[in-house]
Design a protein around this motif. Structure first.
Motif, PDB file in Angstrom:
ATOM      1  N   LYS A 141      12.827 -11.077 -40.999  1.00  0.00           N
ATOM      2  CA  LYS A 141      14.105 -10.836 -41.248  1.00  0.00           C
ATOM      3  C   LYS A 141      14.730 -10.059 -40.344  1.00  0.00           C
ATOM      4  O   LYS A 141      14.309  -9.209 -39.605  1.00  0.00           O
ATOM      5  N   LYS A 142      16.174  -9.979 -40.370  1.00  0.00           N
ATOM      6  CA  LYS A 142      17.168  -9.300 -39.543  1.00  0.00           C
ATOM      7  C   LYS A 142      17.746  -8.205 -40.081  1.00  0.00           C
ATOM      8  O   LYS A 142      18.172  -8.343 -41.462  1.00  0.00           O
ATOM      9  N   THR A 191      20.561  -4.726 -39.914  1.00  0.00           N
ATOM     10  CA  THR A 191      21.579  -3.946 -39.201  1.00  0.00           C
ATOM     11  C   THR A 191      21.340  -2.557 -39.728  1.00  0.00           C
ATOM     12  O   THR A 191      21.588  -2.107 -40.794  1.00  0.00           O
ATOM     13  N   LEU A 214      17.761  -6.215 -30.756  1.00  0.00           N
ATOM     14  CA  LEU A 214      18.775  -6.860 -30.333  1.00  0.00           C
ATOM     15  C   LEU A 214      19.940  -6.350 -29.847  1.00  0.00           C
ATOM     16  O   LEU A 214      20.931  -6.993 -29.415  1.00  0.00           O
ATOM     17  N   GLU A 267      20.896  -3.895 -34.447  1.00  0.00           N
ATOM     18  CA  GLU A 267      20.607  -4.887 -34.946  1.00  0.00           C
ATOM     19  C   GLU A 267      19.181  -5.314 -34.430  1.00  0.00           C
ATOM     20  O   GLU A 267      18.803  -5.042 -33.258  1.00  0.00           O
ATOM     21  N   ASN A 310      15.172  -7.314 -35.372  1.00  0.00           N
ATOM     22  CA  ASN A 310      14.335  -8.424 -36.119  1.00  0.00           C
ATOM     23  C   ASN A 310      13.040  -7.672 -36.527  1.00  0.00           C
ATOM     24  O   ASN A 310      12.539  -6.926 -35.605  1.00  0.00           O
ATOM     25  N   HIS A 316      12.328 -14.616 -28.117  1.00  0.00           N
ATOM     26  CA  HIS A 316      13.094 -14.434 -29.156  1.00  0.00           C
ATOM     27  C   HIS A 316      13.288 -15.664 -29.867  1.00  0.00           C
ATOM     28  O   HIS A 316      13.626 -15.527 -31.140  1.00  0.00           O
ATOM     29  N   GLU A 368      13.088 -16.166 -34.130  1.00  0.00           N
ATOM     30  CA  GLU A 368      13.973 -16.962 -35.030  1.00  0.00           C
ATOM     31  C   GLU A 368      13.390 -18.089 -35.629  1.00  0.00           C
ATOM     32  O   GLU A 368      13.743 -18.402 -36.698  1.00  0.00           O
ATOM     33  N   ALA A 386      11.345 -16.881 -38.844  1.00  0.00           N
ATOM     34  CA  ALA A 386      12.212 -16.676 -39.893  1.00  0.00           C
ATOM     35  C   ALA A 386      12.828 -17.734 -40.288  1.00  0.00           C
ATOM     36  O   ALA A 386      12.705 -17.778 -41.514  1.00  0.00           O
TER      37      ALA A 386
END
Length: 301
Positions: free
Chosen positions: A3-4, A6, A44, A82, A84, A132, A136, A139
């Motif tokens: 998951k990402k 912030t 990120l 940010e 991951n 990267h 992604e 995810a």
């Protein structure tokens, strides 16, 4: 689980932040086979992680591979950070885990060391679109129905490709000085773990480290250990220790308020004249000149 997140200011990451579906986080399955949880943080943006009593600064696309369940703190350095997050559970012995971990020596060394003691490996990337995209892709696949055996298999293959990409060119991307490699039992470890463990020990004992004492710490004969250092670092033990002392001196001159005399003493130099001579030979400038050019006092004005 991937998951990402912030981070607006500061965030304390717990184990459940990496794996919300496995609350017990047991090291064994119901059938008695062992499990090993490995965690990844891909930055990120610019950020800072506090882990195992150490601060690790992260730039975009840097990755930390972590074996410990211990909490860690993430701070932004200005704008919101940010990142991951990704966790994988490796089960042993299973054929698919051979596909995932493959011949990646760092993964095997972390698995052998276990999860009780905190260890981590920092990968520095200026840019790596392949790595990267694997994050992604994993995810995206986890947003699908993993009860579908085909989707689950694709996810497993994507994880294996991520491990393979981290292994590619790892000599250039692993930051030995920022990583915390497993323990002192390195006799059967990979060359990367051996080099990292010795490097970490010399950083922590830069003031008093000797060839004989360091060899004894790792359980080696002095002469054999001397040859091992030459093979691992392409320089002698004495040269490697001198290199580490200069790197620490540069960091302390730039980022701390310690006096030059304090730095010389903490690095094990008998007097400040010896420190000046060694530093100037290595960088073609004195410690005082280096601090004037790179020190935090200059940045404050």
């Amino acid at each position: 689980m991937a998951k990402k997140i912030t981070v607006a200011s500061t965030l304390a990451l717990k184990e459940s932040d990496f794996d919300e579906t496995d609350k017990s986080l047991s090291n064994y399955d119901d059938n008695g086979s062992s499990r090993f949880h490995i965690r990844f943080v891909e930055s990120l943006s610019i950020a800072e992680i506090f882990l195992n009593g150490q601060y690790v600064s992260l730039s975009p696309y840097d990755v930390i591979m972590i074996s410990s369940k211990q909490p860690m703190t993430i701070k932004n350095l200005g704008a919101p950070a940010e990142l991951n997050l990704f966790a994988e559970c490796l089960r042993a012995p299973t054929p698919l885990n051979m596909v995932i971990a493959g011949d990646n020596p760092m993964v095997h060394d972390l698995m052998n060391a276990g999860e009780n003691d905190p260890h981590y490996i920092v990968y520095r990337y200026r840019d790596n679109d392949i790595k990267h995209r694997y994050f992604e892709l994993i995810a995206e696949l986890e947003r699908q129905d993993l009860n579908d055996v085909f989707v689950d298999y694709q996810r497993t293959m994507a994880v294996g490709l991520l491990f393979t990409e981290l292994l590619r060119n790892h000599e250039a991307t692993i930051s030995i000085s920022d990583s915390d490699f497993p323990g002192k039992d390195i006799h059967h470890a990979s060359a990367d773990t051996q080099a990292g463990s010795i490097f970490n020990y010399l950083v922590l004992h830069s003031q008093t480290a000797t060839l004989q004492g360091t060899a004894a710490h790792f359980g080696y004969d002095k002469n054999y250990f001397s040859r091992l250092c030459r093979n691992l670092f392409d320089k002698s033990f004495t040269e490697q220790l001198a290199f580490i002392r200069i790197e620490l001196a540069k960091r302390w001159l730039a980022l701390s308020s310690k006096t030059i005399e304090e730095i010389a003493y903490e690095l094990g130099y008998k007097n400040i004249s010896s420190f000046f001579a060694v530093f100037k030979k290595a960088l073609n400038m004195t410690p005082r000149d280096y601090r004037e050019q790179h020190g935090y006092q200059r940045l404050k004005h």
